[in-house]
Design a protein around this motif. Sequence first.
Motif, PDB file in Angstrom:
ATOM      1  N   ILE A 118       0.950  -1.199  -0.081  1.00  0.00           N
ATOM      2  CA  ILE A 118      -0.104   0.072  -0.030  1.00  0.00           C
ATOM      3  C   ILE A 118       0.842   1.270  -0.039  1.00  0.00           C
ATOM      4  N   SER A 119       2.013   1.063   0.931  1.00  0.00           N
ATOM      5  CA  SER A 119       2.886   2.444   0.720  1.00  0.00           C
ATOM      6  C   SER A 119       3.436   2.579  -0.466  1.00  0.00           C
ATOM      7  N   ALA A 120       4.071   1.527  -1.173  1.00  0.00           N
ATOM      8  CA  ALA A 120       4.434   1.589  -2.594  1.00  0.00           C
ATOM      9  C   ALA A 120       3.331   2.109  -3.446  1.00  0.00           C
ATOM     10  N   TYR A 121       2.241   1.753  -3.418  1.00  0.00           N
ATOM     11  CA  TYR A 121       1.261   2.468  -4.429  1.00  0.00           C
ATOM     12  C   TYR A 121       0.937   3.875  -3.982  1.00  0.00           C
ATOM     13  N   ASN A 122       0.862   4.419  -2.667  1.00  0.00           N
ATOM     14  CA  ASN A 122       0.751   5.592  -2.348  1.00  0.00           C
ATOM     15  C   ASN A 122       1.952   6.415  -2.830  1.00  0.00           C
ATOM     16  N   GLN A 123       3.080   6.041  -2.539  1.00  0.00           N
ATOM     17  CA  GLN A 123       4.140   6.884  -3.384  1.00  0.00           C
ATOM     18  C   GLN A 123       4.403   6.902  -4.590  1.00  0.00           C
ATOM     19  N   ALA A 124       3.950   5.977  -5.523  1.00  0.00           N
ATOM     20  CA  ALA A 124       3.756   6.044  -6.708  1.00  0.00           C
ATOM     21  C   ALA A 124       2.654   6.876  -7.136  1.00  0.00           C
ATOM     22  N   VAL A 125       1.585   7.097  -6.648  1.00  0.00           N
ATOM     23  CA  VAL A 125       0.484   8.100  -7.007  1.00  0.00           C
ATOM     24  C   VAL A 125       1.355   9.383  -6.742  1.00  0.00           C
ATOM     25  N   GLU A 126       1.846   9.689  -5.585  1.00  0.00           N
ATOM     26  CA  GLU A 126       2.360  10.939  -5.167  1.00  0.00           C
ATOM     27  C   GLU A 126       3.489  11.412  -6.227  1.00  0.00           C
ATOM     28  N   ALA A 127       4.243  10.488  -6.615  1.00  0.00           N
ATOM     29  CA  ALA A 127       5.156  10.733  -7.627  1.00  0.00           C
ATOM     30  C   ALA A 127       4.690  11.152  -8.903  1.00  0.00           C
ATOM     31  N   GLU A 128       3.598  10.588  -9.163  1.00  0.00           N
ATOM     32  CA  GLU A 128       2.854  10.855 -10.422  1.00  0.00           C
ATOM     33  C   GLU A 128       2.220  12.191 -10.341  1.00  0.00           C
ATOM     34  N   ASN A 129       1.507  12.706  -9.130  1.00  0.00           N
ATOM     35  CA  ASN A 129       1.149  13.894  -9.005  1.00  0.00           C
ATOM     36  C   ASN A 129       2.167  15.040  -9.174  1.00  0.00           C
ATOM     37  N   MET A 130       3.387  14.648  -8.536  1.00  0.00           N
ATOM     38  CA  MET A 130       4.397  15.474  -8.773  1.00  0.00           C
ATOM     39  C   MET A 130       4.780  15.776 -10.100  1.00  0.00           C
ATOM     40  N   ARG A 131       5.151  14.531 -10.682  1.00  0.00           N
ATOM     41  CA  ARG A 131       5.680  14.471 -12.005  1.00  0.00           C
ATOM     42  C   ARG A 131       4.584  15.317 -13.142  1.00  0.00           C
ATOM     43  N   LYS A 132       3.366  15.208 -12.861  1.00  0.00           N
ATOM     44  CA  LYS A 132       2.456  15.863 -13.755  1.00  0.00           C
ATOM     45  C   LYS A 132       2.083  17.256 -13.365  1.00  0.00           C
ATOM     46  N   GLY A 133       2.586  17.710 -12.068  1.00  0.00           N
ATOM     47  CA  GLY A 133       2.150  18.926 -11.350  1.00  0.00           C
ATOM     48  C   GLY A 133       0.534  18.866 -11.257  1.00  0.00           C
ATOM     49  N   MET A 134       0.210  17.947 -10.921  1.00  0.00           N
ATOM     50  CA  MET A 134      -1.375  17.788 -10.360  1.00  0.00           C
ATOM     51  C   MET A 134      -1.735  18.492  -9.281  1.00  0.00           C
ATOM     52  N   MET A 135      -2.831  19.120  -9.359  1.00  0.00           N
ATOM     53  CA  MET A 135      -3.537  19.947  -8.280  1.00  0.00           C
ATOM     54  C   MET A 135      -4.840  19.155  -8.021  1.00  0.00           C
ATOM     55  N   SER A 136      -5.208  19.332  -6.493  1.00  0.00           N
ATOM     56  CA  SER A 136      -6.509  18.719  -5.825  1.00  0.00           C
ATOM     57  C   SER A 136      -7.255  19.962  -5.545  1.00  0.00           C
ATOM     58  N   ASP A 137      -8.461  19.587  -4.833  1.00  0.00           N
ATOM     59  CA  ASP A 137      -9.380  20.506  -4.337  1.00  0.00           C
ATOM     60  C   ASP A 137      -8.828  20.765  -2.758  1.00  0.00           C
ATOM     61  N   CYS A 138      -7.886  20.335  -2.394  1.00  0.00           N
ATOM     62  CA  CYS A 138      -7.116  20.390  -1.025  1.00  0.00           C
ATOM     63  C   CYS A 138      -8.300  20.072   0.155  1.00  0.00           C
ATOM     64  N   SER A 139      -9.310  19.452  -0.190  1.00  0.00           N
ATOM     65  CA  SER A 139     -10.333  19.101   0.944  1.00  0.00           C
ATOM     66  C   SER A 139      -9.781  17.966   1.676  1.00  0.00           C
ATOM     67  N   VAL A 140      -9.893  18.010   3.032  1.00  0.00           N
ATOM     68  CA  VAL A 140      -9.397  16.813   4.000  1.00  0.00           C
ATOM     69  C   VAL A 140     -10.471  15.771   3.774  1.00  0.00           C
ATOM     70  N   VAL A 141     -10.058  14.724   3.448  1.00  0.00           N
ATOM     71  CA  VAL A 141     -10.935  13.488   3.541  1.00  0.00           C
ATOM     72  C   VAL A 141     -10.480  12.920   5.152  1.00  0.00           C
ATOM     73  N   MET A 142     -11.660  12.707   5.759  1.00  0.00           N
ATOM     74  CA  MET A 142     -11.578  12.260   7.151  1.00  0.00           C
ATOM     75  C   MET A 142     -11.492  10.796   7.170  1.00  0.00           C
ATOM     76  N   LYS A 143     -10.770  10.479   8.264  1.00  0.00           N
ATOM     77  CA  LYS A 143     -10.587   8.889   8.503  1.00  0.00           C
ATOM     78  C   LYS A 143     -11.494   8.724   8.954  1.00  0.00           C
ATOM     79  N   PRO A 144     -12.463   7.524   8.373  1.00  0.00           N
ATOM     80  CA  PRO A 144     -13.429   6.812   9.031  1.00  0.00           C
ATOM     81  C   PRO A 144     -13.109   6.028  10.271  1.00  0.00           C
ATOM     82  N   GLN A 145     -14.252   5.303  10.686  1.00  0.00           N
ATOM     83  CA  GLN A 145     -14.083   4.369  11.842  1.00  0.00           C
ATOM     84  C   GLN A 145     -14.276   2.915  11.077  1.00  0.00           C
ATOM     85  N   VAL A 146     -13.673   1.776  11.621  1.00  0.00           N
ATOM     86  CA  VAL A 146     -14.118   0.584  11.057  1.00  0.00           C
ATOM     87  C   VAL A 146     -14.887  -0.086  12.038  1.00  0.00           C
TER      88      VAL A 146
END
Length: 161
Positions: A118-146
């Motif tokens: 999961i960490s490898a996937y998250n880092q790959a997504v982050e690298a792609e966001n940086m590489r492409k100069g992606m932007m987001s809405d910057c809204s906070v996704v709250m961590k739900p309960q399980v």
Amino acid sequence: MLHAKKLVLLLGCLPLLACQQPVGNSAEGVAPAPLVEQIDPQTEPVKAMRAHQQQQTMALADVGQLRAEVLQLTRDKSADNVQQCLVIGLGHKSCGGPSEYIAVSTKGHDESVLLKKISAYNQAVEAENMRKGMMSDCSVVMKPQVQLNNGQCELVKELTQ
């Protein structure tokens, strides 16, 4: 006199050096190296376009493959008790934080292997966001309960009012 000029030059460069980011991986906020050699589009437009398409295809395939592997590993959500259930952030928003959360069961899984994938996937997504100069809405996704529901780990859905 020559030493004084060198000293002035050195002192003039210090503020520039202080602003540089450390060299390291994308987790430290440093953009990853390009996947293919940079080609000047002014002198070789066709070659540059092909290289750009190759870079996009390679990056998307890597991220897509990692996501498929993560989803395969986390498909079985069966658990004996709620302690075997985890809430894990998946993906990466450009402003920081995960783009979503998933419920994961550790029953029958090596938790460290699961978390590394999961960490490898998250880092790959982050690298792609940086590489492409992606932007987001910057809204906070709250961590739900399980919760454990009929032997399955699932996220608790919040009631909207």
